[in-house]
Design a protein around this motif. Structure first.
Motif, PDB file in Angstrom:
ATOM      1  N   THR A 190      -3.265  -7.544   4.245  1.00  0.00           N
ATOM      2  CA  THR A 190      -1.978  -8.201   4.180  1.00  0.00           C
ATOM      3  C   THR A 190      -0.717  -7.356   3.962  1.00  0.00           C
ATOM      4  OG1 THR A 190      -2.271  -8.897   1.753  1.00  0.00           O
ATOM      5  CG2 THR A 190      -2.815 -10.432   3.535  1.00  0.00           C
ATOM      6  N   THR A 191      -1.196  -5.983   3.413  1.00  0.00           N
ATOM      7  CA  THR A 191      -0.213  -4.956   3.155  1.00  0.00           C
ATOM      8  C   THR A 191      -0.037  -3.781   4.256  1.00  0.00           C
ATOM      9  OG1 THR A 191      -2.035  -3.767   1.786  1.00  0.00           O
ATOM     10  CG2 THR A 191      -0.495  -5.274   0.841  1.00  0.00           C
ATOM     11  N   ASP A 192       0.618  -2.913   4.140  1.00  0.00           N
ATOM     12  CA  ASP A 192       0.573  -1.577   5.182  1.00  0.00           C
ATOM     13  C   ASP A 192      -0.715  -0.766   5.270  1.00  0.00           C
ATOM     14  OD1 ASP A 192       3.505  -2.588   5.884  1.00  0.00           O
ATOM     15  OD2 ASP A 192       4.094  -1.356   4.160  1.00  0.00           O
ATOM     16  N   TYR A 193      -0.975  -0.329   3.911  1.00  0.00           N
ATOM     17  CA  TYR A 193      -1.835   0.571   3.892  1.00  0.00           C
ATOM     18  C   TYR A 193      -3.030   0.138   2.964  1.00  0.00           C
ATOM     19  CZ  TYR A 193       2.083   3.291   4.674  1.00  0.00           C
ATOM     20  OH  TYR A 193       3.438   3.916   5.143  1.00  0.00           O
ATOM     21  N   ARG A 194      -4.148   0.617   3.076  1.00  0.00           N
ATOM     22  CA  ARG A 194      -5.314   0.754   2.273  1.00  0.00           C
ATOM     23  C   ARG A 194      -5.580   2.046   1.915  1.00  0.00           C
ATOM     24  NH1 ARG A 194      -9.081  -2.736   0.574  1.00  0.00           N
ATOM     25  NH2 ARG A 194      -8.463  -4.482   2.162  1.00  0.00           N
ATOM     26  N   VAL A 236      -1.974  -1.527  -0.480  1.00  0.00           N
ATOM     27  CA  VAL A 236      -0.721  -0.718  -0.570  1.00  0.00           C
ATOM     28  C   VAL A 236       0.210  -1.185   0.079  1.00  0.00           C
ATOM     29  CG1 VAL A 236       0.317   1.367  -1.454  1.00  0.00           C
ATOM     30  CG2 VAL A 236      -2.044   0.910  -2.082  1.00  0.00           C
ATOM     31  N   ASP A 237       1.546  -1.524  -0.304  1.00  0.00           N
ATOM     32  CA  ASP A 237       2.523  -1.983   0.720  1.00  0.00           C
ATOM     33  C   ASP A 237       3.672  -0.933   0.527  1.00  0.00           C
ATOM     34  OD1 ASP A 237       2.685  -3.954   2.699  1.00  0.00           O
ATOM     35  OD2 ASP A 237       4.934  -4.337   1.767  1.00  0.00           O
ATOM     36  N   ALA A 238       4.308  -0.370   1.703  1.00  0.00           N
ATOM     37  CA  ALA A 238       5.296   0.677   1.371  1.00  0.00           C
ATOM     38  C   ALA A 238       6.687  -0.054   1.345  1.00  0.00           C
ATOM     39  CB  ALA A 238       5.287   1.536   2.644  1.00  0.00           C
ATOM     40  N   LYS A 285      -5.486   4.086   6.222  1.00  0.00           N
ATOM     41  CA  LYS A 285      -6.001   2.940   6.803  1.00  0.00           C
ATOM     42  C   LYS A 285      -4.994   1.707   6.911  1.00  0.00           C
ATOM     43  CE  LYS A 285     -10.627   4.166   6.413  1.00  0.00           C
ATOM     44  NZ  LYS A 285     -12.282   3.650   6.035  1.00  0.00           N
ATOM     45  N   GLY A 286      -5.062   0.768   7.648  1.00  0.00           N
ATOM     46  CA  GLY A 286      -4.214  -0.433   7.378  1.00  0.00           C
ATOM     47  C   GLY A 286      -4.940  -1.466   6.653  1.00  0.00           C
ATOM     48  N   GLY A 287      -3.944  -2.157   5.662  1.00  0.00           N
ATOM     49  CA  GLY A 287      -4.396  -3.106   4.682  1.00  0.00           C
ATOM     50  C   GLY A 287      -4.608  -4.506   5.404  1.00  0.00           C
TER      51      GLY A 287
END
Length: 307
Positions: A84-88, A94-96, A80-82
């Motif tokens: 303020t970050t890339d993922y959740r 979580v940011d890649a 899933k998208g975060g």
């Protein structure tokens, strides 16, 4: 309970939960290995460009690798998208972060104090590394670039929790052959001839389908391999068969690496004995380098086993 005099860091339960979820989704790292391989192949775009090496890319393309890696990972694992970050992942932001240079990850302000999924790889060595680190202020280098990004300091790099370190990924065989052999492979106007040279040069070694596309400069790798006008027909008089995942049982019996759905393997064969696999109605074994070539048998149709 941690005392006031205990210098050990407190457990990061969120990071541990993210690590556990990533491991659950890919226990042996093979899916992540495919993400790295696919990203390299996308950025090379070999079927159209004939490129296969990092040094052949333009600077803007190298910069774009991280974005492609982030997208391909999200597609592969359905993260899933975060906010303020890339993922959740496992409910946590979580940011890649990708860097071709180990430890060279640049962290933007929105990642500060969040979890970073840091990645690096070497296509030449066919290895990748993937880890997690909390982007704490004490882990960031003093100073930043004009985008306010900063890298990890020595303590930050040491704090990375590695999920996979120098783990294998599908190899780019063109990077593992001697330079003069690769030059010979590409030294032809004709895609069919280039593919024939590729399989001669890689006998007994797995060849990724994308490598065939790169050498042929064509998207349809199967057309260049099949027996009617492809490499199987051209190399048959030289005693060479080209196995795909349909022929995994033959590869296993011949004692060579077993191809999966993404790989081929060329094997030079000679007439064998009753202990050897049946191919085309007769027994065959892997030929030794000094043997005279015999006309190779026809491979069974997909799903057909002769023994």
């Amino acid at each position: 309970m941690t005392s006031l005099f205990d210098s050990r860091p407190l457990p990061d339960h969120a990071l541990e939960e993210v690590a556990a979820e990533i491991r659950r989704l890919d226990p042996d790292g093979s899916r992540w290995a495919d993400v790295f391989r696919h990203t390299y192949d996308m950025i090379y775009n070999g079927a159209e460009t004939g490129r296969y090496h990092w040094s052949q890319l333009m600077k803007t393309e190298k910069t774009h690798f991280g974005t492609l890696f982030e997208i391909n990972a999200q597609r592969a694992f359905k993260f899933k998208g975060g906010d303020t970050t890339d993922y959740r992942i496992a409910g946590h932001q979580v940011d890649a972060k990708w860097s071709q240079n180990d430890g060279g990850w640049m962290l933007p302000p929105e990642v500060f104090d969040e979890i970073a999924l840091v990645a690096t790889a070497s296509d030449c060595e066919a290895k990748f590394s993937l880890g997690l680190v909390r982007a704490k202020s004490e882990y960031r280098r003093i100073g930043a670039n004009r985008d306010m990004k900063s890298g990890l300091n020595a303590a930050g790099r040491a704090a990375v929790v590695w999920l996979w370190r120098d783990a294998p990924m599908p190899a780019n065989i063109l990077l593992q052959l001697p330079e003069h052999v690769v030059e010979h492979i590409f030294d032809s106007r004709y895609g069919t001839q280039r593919v024939n040279r590729l399989f001669r040069a890689t006998e007994g070694r797995l060849v990724h389908r994308n490598t065939v596309r790169t050498v042929a400069r064509q998207l349809d790798d199967q057309k260049r391999v099949r027996k009617n006008g492809g490499a199987r027909s051209a190399l048959k008089p030289e005693g060479i068969i080209i196995l795909s995942s349909y022929h995994a049982h033959i590869a296993q019996r011949l004692g060579v690496p077993v191809p999966d759905s993404k790989h081929y393997i060329a094997v030079r064969v000679s007439p064998g004995s009753e202990t050897d696999p049946i191919i085309g109605g007769a027994h065959w074994r892997r030929a030794t380098p000094d043997e005279v070539a015999h006309i190779a048998p026809d491979l069974p149709e997909p799903g057909v086993r002769e023994e």
